[in-house]
Design an enzyme around this catalytic site. Structure first.
Site, PDB file in Angstrom:
ATOM      1  N   ASN A   1     -10.216 -44.237 -37.553  1.00 37.75           N
ATOM      2  CA  ASN A   1     -10.050 -44.092 -36.102  1.00 37.75           C
ATOM      3  C   ASN A   1     -10.909 -45.136 -35.392  1.00 37.75           C
ATOM      4  O   ASN A   1     -11.448 -44.895 -34.315  1.00 37.75           O
ATOM      5  CB  ASN A   1     -10.449 -42.676 -35.671  1.00 37.75           C
ATOM      6  CG  ASN A   1      -9.889 -42.322 -34.297  1.00 37.75           C
ATOM      7  OD1 ASN A   1      -9.107 -43.090 -33.722  1.00 37.75           O
ATOM      8  ND2 ASN A   1     -10.284 -41.186 -33.766  1.00 37.75           N
TER       9      ASN A   1
ATOM     10  N   ASP B   1     -18.487 -45.301 -22.281  1.00 32.86           N
ATOM     11  CA  ASP B   1     -18.818 -44.375 -23.366  1.00 32.86           C
ATOM     12  C   ASP B   1     -20.021 -43.512 -23.016  1.00 32.86           C
ATOM     13  O   ASP B   1     -20.013 -42.296 -23.184  1.00 32.86           O
ATOM     14  CB  ASP B   1     -19.089 -45.148 -24.658  1.00 32.86           C
ATOM     15  CG  ASP B   1     -17.796 -45.712 -25.234  1.00 32.86           C
ATOM     16  OD1 ASP B   1     -16.720 -45.244 -24.805  1.00 32.86           O
ATOM     17  OD2 ASP B   1     -17.865 -46.599 -26.089  1.00 32.86           O
TER      18      ASP B   1
ATOM     19  N   ASP C   1     -16.911 -45.988 -39.035  1.00 27.65           N
ATOM     20  CA  ASP C   1     -16.193 -47.130 -38.456  1.00 27.65           C
ATOM     21  C   ASP C   1     -16.574 -48.453 -39.110  1.00 27.65           C
ATOM     22  O   ASP C   1     -15.731 -49.351 -39.263  1.00 27.65           O
ATOM     23  CB  ASP C   1     -16.454 -47.210 -36.941  1.00 27.65           C
ATOM     24  CG  ASP C   1     -15.582 -46.211 -36.184  1.00 27.65           C
ATOM     25  OD1 ASP C   1     -15.025 -45.304 -36.843  1.00 27.65           O
ATOM     26  OD2 ASP C   1     -15.465 -46.319 -34.957  1.00 27.65           O
TER      27      ASP C   1
ATOM     28  N   GLU D   1     -11.141 -41.725 -28.610  1.00 29.37           N
ATOM     29  CA  GLU D   1     -10.952 -40.923 -29.816  1.00 29.37           C
ATOM     30  C   GLU D   1     -10.091 -39.696 -29.523  1.00 29.37           C
ATOM     31  O   GLU D   1      -9.375 -39.179 -30.373  1.00 29.37           O
ATOM     32  CB  GLU D   1     -12.297 -40.498 -30.393  1.00 29.37           C
ATOM     33  CG  GLU D   1     -13.012 -41.568 -31.200  1.00 29.37           C
ATOM     34  CD  GLU D   1     -13.679 -42.651 -30.371  1.00 29.37           C
ATOM     35  OE1 GLU D   1     -13.413 -42.777 -29.152  1.00 29.37           O
ATOM     36  OE2 GLU D   1     -14.478 -43.413 -30.953  1.00 29.37           O
TER      37      GLU D   1
END
Ligand SMILES: Nc1ncnc2c1ncn2[C@@H]1O[C@H](COP(=O)(O)OP(=O)(O)OP(=O)(O)O)[C@@H](O)[C@H]1O
Ligand SMILES: Nc1ccn([C@H]2C[C@H](O)[C@@H](COP(=O)(O)O)O2)c(=O)n1
Length: 671
Positions: free
Chosen positions: A95, A326, A52, A354
């Site tokens: 992503n 998360d 990322d 995701e």
């Protein structure tokens, strides 16, 4: 990182030691964007190196920022100073939601005020992750945005110039993803000639992530005024200023796996987690409170946590997880070790991450045998006693892979411990590329539960080559036991020890200062990698290998290589004497002519001239000595599978042995 199709975790039993967390993904990508938009240079320390952040760095380069990534050191960003330097760019953002949303907003307002055309796209899953609420807010402001695919989802084109209506409040929904608000907060200082007001529609979720945004904006010179969580004002004249240097704290979401690990398996020495603590900006540090509620014993310092098992089994909880979206996934796996069911509520945002994480967690927990109920925004997990060996599908979602690794501790709550297979383990690269290596560094397993695959056979049959191929395919460690005998022979010769003095040779073997690092072998301070492979050293090894004291002295050293996740051991007596219980033993042979030919080619490749006939004589003499010595002679174990690879390529032998290994696996073949 394990770049393999699957990684099998053996039953794990305990945990202790220290882990240093990689940098926070949320902070890393926000800091990179802020540095990129600021004027001047920002030196970023402890940045997360991951998929990322890699896409964010690529995007900054494409937009004309200076980006200097120094190996093992800081990343240096020279920002564009809120000025469009490149009028058109196509940015692929993988992503990474933390790149897609803020870049969309920043480029939309820059294009509107200075002109330009920018396309943002990602992997197919990114094109299923909604961005419509942000696009609506930006269009309401006056930005020109084209849908290049399904309306409301990336890919998008942001172009301009166009007139911005800065005197009206920018209205954005806050109940799907807080990243939309974060994106506006990061973008609007670029155009704040007057006060710019942002109003949140609906109840804002994941507020701690917005707190990170506000704190980092302050670091870069922007003091946002706010009215609770409903309205935010960027003051007129705001302008990004680099603070010069930024230190990224460890990733608090990644800490959750180790907090859980301590709660489940640290019964003596705690798990110490360095990089987050009581002074952390990140909301997910509050995962520790949830873990305490489940029974963990946690001690906290400014930038560290220490976690031990408290109550066992853990306590079932009911928790609103909105503040730790998360990290809360980790609670779902901890719930398997609890005394009563656990219910996680207010987790609707899991559905647009995701993957649809509510579906993913429920599906994979059920594969382990768990009873799970799911609702639109909640998940209920019952404790598990009868565990099944399961192949965990990871949905290209790093957090699914990491939190299911904790299922490998099932042996702590059931007699019949089972291994856990993590499919596509490399998906952890998104935030924690070395996650599994870090985990293996602080866990222990029962030696007999760590899988071992042995490869024995005569010299030059290809044992070492095959062993390395197998280990690479399975993510296992390798034991080149011949290297231990070679090192003993070399050390004994150098020390002038008589090869007839068994006791003295045994002492040499027992005192070996041998280290294996990155394909090199060290004897004391000397790199002996090449010397060990000399033919003369092989002959010395074959001689010392006949000495019982040497074999005994090297025994424990070899057993110590049996560590999670598994071991491929090559030698002469791996299957017969050292690992007699190994589930798969291969006895590898090839004709002496083939072997002499292979050795000849090997030597020629190193520029060493050799004669095939004399090589063949030498290896036959070595075979004879290895086969006829009284202690641990070279012979197939009774249950060994014989493999003559004279006519096979390395890949054929590897694939054949992997198919034998798969036959013994408790996991069903991959779909
Ligand atoms: N199946 C195979 N087909 C062709 N060549 C092979 C095959 N397996 C191994 N080789 C080659 O044979 C050579 C010897 O292999 P390797 O060093 O792995 O043997 P070994 O049995 O471990 O030897 P030693 O016992 O002396 O350490 C290598 O150059 C390797 O590439
Ligand atoms: N498990 C083992 C491994 C090796 N040896 C001896 C016999 C060999 O001749 C010598 C060198 O081994 P290589 O590196 O060629 O595999 O070491 C042994 O007796 N037992």
């Amino acid at each position: 990182m394990f770049k393999i199709p699957f990684l099998d975790l053996p039953p794990l039993r305990s945990a202790a030691g220290t882990v240093r967390l990689p940098g926070s993904k949320s902070i890393s990508n926000r800091v990179l964007l802020l540095a990129g938009l600021s004027e001047g240079r920002t030196v970023v320390h402890d940045l997360l190196a991951s998929d990322d952040t890699a896409v964010m760095l690529d995007a900054l380069r494409a937009l004309g920022c200076g980006v200097d990534v120094q190996a093992g050191g800081p990343v240096v960003i020279d920002g564009i100073g809120a000025t469009v330097k490149v009028a058109a760019a196509k940015l692929f953002l993988g992503n990474a939601g933390t790149a897609m949303r803020p870049l969309t907003a920043a480029l939309a307002v820059l294009a509107a005020t200075q002109g330009g055309s920018f396309e943002v796209s990602g992997v197919p899953r990114m094109h299923e992750r909604p961005i419509g609420d942000l696009v609506d807010a930006l269009r309401g402001l006056g930005c020109a945005i084209d849908d290049l695919g399904k309306p409301g989802y990336p890919p998008l084109r942001l172009h301009g110039p166009s007139k911005l209506r800065l005197s009206e409040a920018v209205r954005v929904r806050g109940d799907v993803s807080s990243q939309f608000l974060t994106a506006l907060l990061l973008a609007l200082p670029l155009v704040a000639e007057q006060d710019v007001r942002i109003e949140v529609i609906g109840e804002l979720i994941s507020k701690p992530y917005v707190e990170i945004t506000l704190a980092l904006l302050a670091r870069f010179g922007i003091q946002v005024r706010r009215e609770g969580w409903q309205a935010f004002v960027i003051p007129a004249g705001s302008r990004y200023r680099s603070p010069g240097e930024v230190f990224v704290e460890g990733d608090a979401s990644s800490a959750s796996y180790f907090v859980a690990l301590g709660a489940i398996a640290a019964t003596g020495t705690p798990i110490r987690i360095e990089g987050v603590g009581s002074e952390s900006l990140q909301g997910d540090v509050r995962f520790a409170e949830a873990a305490i509620a489940m029974g963990a014993a946690v001690t906290t310092g400014p930038n560290w946590l220490e976690v031990k098992r408290g109550q066992w089994p853990l306590r079932g909880i009911t928790l609103d997880c909105n503040h730790i979206p998360d990290a809360a996934m980790t609670l779902a796996v901890m719930a398997l070790y609890a005394d009563s069911p656990s219910t996680l509520t207010n987790i609707a945002s899991w559905r647009v991450k995701e993957t649809d994480r509510i579906v993913a967690m429920a599906t994979e927990l059920r594969k382990l045998g768990a009873t799970v109920e799911e609702g639109p925004d909640w998940l209920r997990v019952e404790p598990l006693k009868a565990w099944r060996a399961a192949s965990i599908h990871t949905y290209d979602d790093h957090r699914v892979a990491m939190c299911f690794s904790l299922a490998a501790f099932n042996g702590l709550v059931t007699e019949a411990a089972v291994p856990v297979r993590i499919l596509e383990p490399y998906c952890v690269a998104k935030t924690f590329p070395d996650y599994f290596e870090t985990l293996f560094g602080v866990v222990t397993a029962r030696s007999e539960e760590v899988p071992v695959l042995t490869v024995d056979g005569p010299t030059a049959s290809g044992k070492g080559t095959l062993a390395h191929e197998l280990a690479e395919s399975l993510g296992y460690h390798v034991l080149d036991s011949g290297a231990l005998y070679r090192a003993t022979g070399l050390a004994a010769e150098r020390a002038g020890v008589s090869f007839d003095d068994g006791a003295a040779l045994g002492r040499v073997a027992a005192g070996l200062k041998l280290r294996f690092t990155d394909y090199r072998v060290w004897l004391g301070d000397e790199d002996v990698t090449d010397a060990l492979r000399w033919e003369s050293t092989g002959q010395l090894a074959s001689r010392v290998a006949t000495v019982p004291e040497v074999r005994e002295a090297l025994r424990q050293l070899q057993l110590d290589f049996r560590r999670p996740p598994g071991l491929v051991a090559d030698g002469r007596d791996m299957g017969t004497a050292i690992f007699p219980g190994a589930p798969l033993k291969v006895f590898l042979t090839a004709s002496s002519l083939t072997r002499a030919d292979r050795r000849h080619k090997q030597l020629m490749a190193k520029g060493i001239s050799a004669n095939i006939e004399s090589l063949r004589d030498d290896l036959e003499a070595r075979d004879a000595r290895d086969k006829t010595r009284p202690t641990s002679p070279l012979t197939p174990a009774q249950d060994a599978r014989l493999l003559d690879n004279s006519e096979q390529t390395i890949e054929q032998s590897r694939d054949l042995v992997l198919s034998w290994w798969a036959e013994r696996s408790p996991f069903k073949p991959m779909a």
